[in-house]
Design an enzyme around this catalytic site. Structure first.
Site, mmCIF file in Angstrom:
data_model
loop_
_atom_site.group_PDB
_atom_site.id
_atom_site.type_symbol
_atom_site.label_atom_id
_atom_site.label_comp_id
_atom_site.label_asym_id
_atom_site.label_seq_id
_atom_site.Cartn_x
_atom_site.Cartn_y
_atom_site.Cartn_z
ATOM 1 N N ASP A 214 0.839 -1.202 0.000
ATOM 2 C CA ASP A 214 0.000 0.000 0.000
ATOM 3 C C ASP A 214 0.875 1.254 0.000
ATOM 4 O O ASP A 214 1.887 1.326 0.708
ATOM 5 C CB ASP A 214 -0.880 -0.026 1.259
ATOM 6 C CG ASP A 214 -1.917 1.067 1.270
ATOM 7 O OD1 ASP A 214 -2.774 1.082 0.379
ATOM 8 O OD2 ASP A 214 -1.876 1.906 2.201
ATOM 9 N N GLU A 265 15.199 -15.157 -0.124
ATOM 10 C CA GLU A 265 15.707 -16.180 0.789
ATOM 11 C C GLU A 265 14.761 -17.374 0.878
ATOM 12 O O GLU A 265 15.150 -18.448 1.350
ATOM 13 C CB GLU A 265 15.898 -15.600 2.190
ATOM 14 C CG GLU A 265 16.944 -14.499 2.284
ATOM 15 C CD GLU A 265 17.001 -13.902 3.689
ATOM 16 O OE1 GLU A 265 16.496 -14.565 4.632
ATOM 17 O OE2 GLU A 265 17.526 -12.795 3.842
#
Length: 551
Positions: A214, A265
């Site tokens: 957002d 990751e």
């Protein structure tokens, strides 16, 4: 089925169709008048039948709900209004079992004023580490009685609110680009950066497939917080303006590079999508360079009027600009912040983004024309290379609700502008599922929905549309099925010339023609795959679009 072992590098989001769910208005399982996560889980079969690849959930976190959940008090728990973390886990597992990925909303520009950090900041002395997490500043003028600058809230009124010290005397001011209850974080604080890394990991560890971010063009403010007076004709998110000191500052890119590194990751491909209202496609493309966001919403496309030349231009520019940085373009026509495109494409007066439509708005939409154009616009959008976003209810052809009574409106824009702007409630009215059920099947009981549904919505209910082979629901299903079968999302666009009032192109073995003029357009030879409206023999009528397979 989706698993944590999704092949790295597949980048599913490059061609995905992603369906936005506004949870409070989607489906209400517990009968309290507000949609919830269990309601979403129960309705997943409808989304599987529709043929979407992923869902994006608007905020469901702990919140006072001053701005429908975009005022977050706890980023790592579910508000009881929507259920529990167990409900979220059940939803994620059920969606993955159906081959539907799950993206969650992240709100990093501001928190709720009920967030423990902000409450600590209010109790802390000026200059302390607690206040450094937010944008606290001394006021200007004698006694600091004037705000630190002239910035205005996007919801109307000043963007600064003054605090009071423990002894009751006026103290510092804090910045809130949105509602008073939504204080902006200060992203110069390492506490803030570390906390959002923790939040990202929390949801990634629960198996989410990505984040819609957002106000991704916010977060960092210009050094010195200089005065700025916005263009009064610009949309509420400032997407038409250059040089805004609280938008598009260079420092935001370092934040998103850090996040992208963190996501990488994890096994599989996890997506980051930016909500970035910026003046041009060229600027927006900077958010999706290889080490930053995966996608950014193409608001330039959303805001393009029903005009063939301008539509061709924005498609061309989008494919060029995003392609130059190795990113897919996204395509979107509606969401929870804008007037639904069933109305927006048939307005007869200017309507800046965020202002909404109400009983006294000039140039109110023509419903039949709006639906016809919306069906054609979607038929074009879903044929374009890249990723497409759908907003809940558009597959039903839902209109914007323009006659909500004043007492029912809940968007803070309505209150903060003293009724000058109607705000976004009109696109957030709860969905109709069954024509003959209480609240059109939205809720499990007779409890009234949190926003009133209009009378006469029976034809838009999903079960009504299921029975009508010419319904908007069946159009969307045919489009999504054909898009997947022809791999249009991963295709390449080749323009065709069929007249200045037409948008015509080829994507793979499919020819797409849209008629934005007033006269019929002759169609090229081939088998009709899907059409947004009945054809006139071998001609395409106005405000219609068609997909044709080469013979």
């Amino acid at each position: 089925m989706i698993s944590g072992e999704t092949t790295a590098g597949a980048q599913w989001w490059r061609s995905a169709v992603i369906y936005q769910i506004y949870p409070r208005s989607f489906a209400d399982a517990n009968g309290d008048g507000v949609g919830d996560l269990a309601g979403v889980t129960a309705r997943l079969p409808a989304l599987e039948a529709l043929g979407v690849d992923a869902i994006w959930l608007s905020p469901f976190y702990v919140s006072p709900q001053k701005d429908a959940g975009y005022d977050v008090a706890d980023y790592c728990d579910v508000d009881p209004l929507f259920g529990t973390l167990d409900d979220f886990d059940a939803l994620r597992a059920a969606a993955h079992a159906r081959g539907i990925r799950v993206i969650v909303d992240l709100v990093p520009n501001h928190s709720s004023d009920r967030h423990p950090w902000f409450q600590d900041a209010l109790r802390a002395a000026p200059g302390g580490p607690e206040r450094a997490r937010y944008m606290f500043r001394d006021g200007r003028g004698p006694g600091g009685d004037l705000p630190p600058n002239n910035w205005q809230s996007l919801f109307g009124g000043p963007a600064w609110t003054r605090t009071f010290d423990a002894d009751g005397t006026p103290g510092q001011w804090y910045l809130h680009l949105f509602d008073t209850s939504q204080p902006d974080f200060d992203w110069a604080s390492e506490d803030v950066r570390a906390e959002f890394r923790r939040i990202l990991r929390f949801w990634l560890d629960r198996g989410v497939d990505g984040f819609r971010v957002d106000v991704a063009h916010g977060l960092v403010k210009a050094e010195g917080l200089p005065d700025y007076t916005p263009d009064p004709h610009a949309g509420s998110m400032g997407g038409d303006e250059y040089g805004v000191p609280y938008w598009a500052q260079p420092g935001v890119h370092d934040i998103f590079r850090d996040w992208r590194s963190l996501l990488e990751e994890y096994d599989g491909d996890r997506a980051l999508c930016a909500e970035a209202w910026l003046p041009s496609v060229e600027m927006t493309s900077l958010w999706v360079r290889p080490d930053e966001m995966s996608q950014a919403f193409n608001f330039a496309y959303l805001e393009t009027p029903w005009d063939a030349g301008r539509l061709r231009a924005v498609i061309d520019e989008s494919l060029r600009a995003y392609g130059a940085v190795g990113a897919p373009s996204t395509w979107v026509l509606s969401n929870h912040d804008v007037v639904r495109h069933t109305a927006r494409l048939a307005l007869t007066a200017e309507n800046p983004q965020g202002h909404g439509i109400g009983p006294d708005s000039p140039g109110r939409p023509i419903p039949e024309l709006g639906l016809r154009r919306a069906r054609a616009a979607t038929t074009v959008m879903l044929a374009l290379p890249g990723s497409a976003y759908l907003y809940q209810g558009e597959e039903l052809g839902l209109p914007e609700v323009v006659d909500l009574p004043a007492a029912a409106r809940q968007d803070p824009t309505w209150a903060r502008s003293y009724g000058e702007r109607y705000g976004r409630d009109g696109c957030r009215v709860p969905l109709p599922w069954e024509a003959d059920a209480p609240s059109y099947g939205f809720g499990a009981t007779h409890a009234p929905p949190w926003l009133p549904q209009p009378e006469g919505w029976e034809p838009f209910a999903r079960d009504s549309q299921e029975r009508d082979p010419d319904s908007t629901l069946h159009l969307y299903r045919r489009l999504l099925g054909a898009r997947r079968g022809a791999r249009l999302g991963a295709g390449t666009l080749e323009w065709l010339s069929l007249g200045e009032d037409s948008v015509a192109f080829r994507n793979g073995k499919v020819t797409i023609v849209a008629n934005l003029g007033r006269a019929n357009v002759p169609l090229p030879a081939g088998r009709v795959i899907v059409a947004s409206a009945p054809l006139s023999g071998a001609e395409l009528p106005p405000d219609a679009a068609v997909w044709i397979a080469a013979e």
